[in-house]
Design a protein around this motif. Structure first.
Motif, PDB file in Angstrom:
ATOM      1  N   TYR A 175     -14.379  -5.595   0.563  1.00  0.00           N
ATOM      2  CA  TYR A 175     -14.742  -4.177   0.447  1.00  0.00           C
ATOM      3  C   TYR A 175     -15.748  -3.800   1.536  1.00  0.00           C
ATOM      4  O   TYR A 175     -15.588  -2.812   2.251  1.00  0.00           O
ATOM      5  CB  TYR A 175     -15.318  -3.888  -0.946  1.00  0.00           C
ATOM      6  N   ASN A 198      -4.786  -0.269   3.619  1.00  0.00           N
ATOM      7  CA  ASN A 198      -4.971   0.338   2.311  1.00  0.00           C
ATOM      8  C   ASN A 198      -5.834  -0.616   1.464  1.00  0.00           C
ATOM      9  O   ASN A 198      -5.334  -1.597   0.909  1.00  0.00           O
ATOM     10  CB  ASN A 198      -3.626   0.606   1.641  1.00  0.00           C
ATOM     11  N   LEU A 222      -7.015  -4.883  -2.552  1.00  0.00           N
ATOM     12  CA  LEU A 222      -7.887  -5.420  -3.603  1.00  0.00           C
ATOM     13  C   LEU A 222      -7.136  -5.596  -4.924  1.00  0.00           C
ATOM     14  O   LEU A 222      -7.379  -6.556  -5.661  1.00  0.00           O
ATOM     15  CB  LEU A 222      -9.111  -4.529  -3.793  1.00  0.00           C
ATOM     16  N   SER A 223      -6.209  -4.697  -5.212  1.00  0.00           N
ATOM     17  CA  SER A 223      -5.400  -4.829  -6.438  1.00  0.00           C
ATOM     18  C   SER A 223      -4.578  -6.109  -6.399  1.00  0.00           C
ATOM     19  O   SER A 223      -4.465  -6.822  -7.403  1.00  0.00           O
ATOM     20  CB  SER A 223      -4.476  -3.626  -6.602  1.00  0.00           C
ATOM     21  N   TRP A 250      -7.307  -0.284  -1.446  1.00  0.00           N
ATOM     22  CA  TRP A 250      -7.077  -0.364  -2.887  1.00  0.00           C
ATOM     23  C   TRP A 250      -5.838  -1.167  -3.229  1.00  0.00           C
ATOM     24  O   TRP A 250      -5.848  -1.903  -4.226  1.00  0.00           O
ATOM     25  CB  TRP A 250      -7.061   1.044  -3.496  1.00  0.00           C
TER      26      TRP A 250
END
Length: 193
Positions: free
Chosen positions: A178, A132, A137-138, A134
């Motif tokens: 990314y 996942n 990166l969060s 996102w």
């Protein structure tokens, strides 16, 4: 092939070495002073966030040994570089604060605050283990912001000395992770077709 076959054994060995390094750092003042003298070299400040890239890659690949070796490398990278000849006053004050933090009494609040580091790595690893992007990166952004906030609120003005390495590291990590994630997903899709 070796790492695949002995993945958990190699991971356990490097987890143990990381634990020993941490215990040595907080219990042996000579070792801590030697390591932090080299950590004054700001190259170590710039390289450390970059270790999040292989950490995320190995979590994505579900390689326990890769994750463990990366964490060991991250912790030991503080003394990979030679002692600098000149050090800014802000860097010196900030690292003095970090040494004081590590060597002062370990109460419950300090233990809980310090546990945020392994918890953050656990959440980061889970994000990429589950593939996942996102969530991963969060967590990276939260780790960087947390380190910057802790540095400034705890060490005051000298804590600002980590801002440039932290922001540069964050931007590089987000960009490369990314890009790498998208490339790995595209490769996975092409193999699946």
């Amino acid at each position: 092939m070796f790492f695949k076959k002995y993945d958990k054994l190699v991971a356990s060995l490097f987890a143990f070495l990381t634990f020993i390094f941490f215990i040595l750092a907080i219990t042996n003042r000579d070792f801590l002073d030697w390591a932090f003298a080299r950590h004054h070299n700001q190259l170590s400040w710039f390289i450390r966030p970059i270790f999040l890239i292989p950490f995320c890659y190995f979590a994505y690949k579900r390689s326990w040994s890769g994750i463990s070796i990366t964490i060991f490398s991250l912790f030991t990278s503080m003394f990979w570089f030679p002692e600098p000849e000149m050090v800014s006053k802000q860097v010196e004050l900030f690292l003095d604060y970090e040494v004081e933090y590590l060597t002062s009494e370990w109460g419950l609040s300090k233990i809980l605050l310090t546990l945020l580091v392994p918890i953050s790595f656990l959440l980061l690893g889970l994000g990429f283990w589950k593939r996942n992007l996102w969530i991963g990166l969060s967590v990276i952004v939260m780790m960087a912001l947390g380190k910057m906030m802790w540095s400034v609120t705890s060490a005051g003005e000298s804590g600002k000395s980590i801002m440039i390495p932290a922001v540069v590291g964050l931007l590089l990590c987000v960009a490369f992770i990314y890009w790498g994630f998208k490339k790995l997903e595209k490769k996975k899709e092409s193999i699946g077709k």
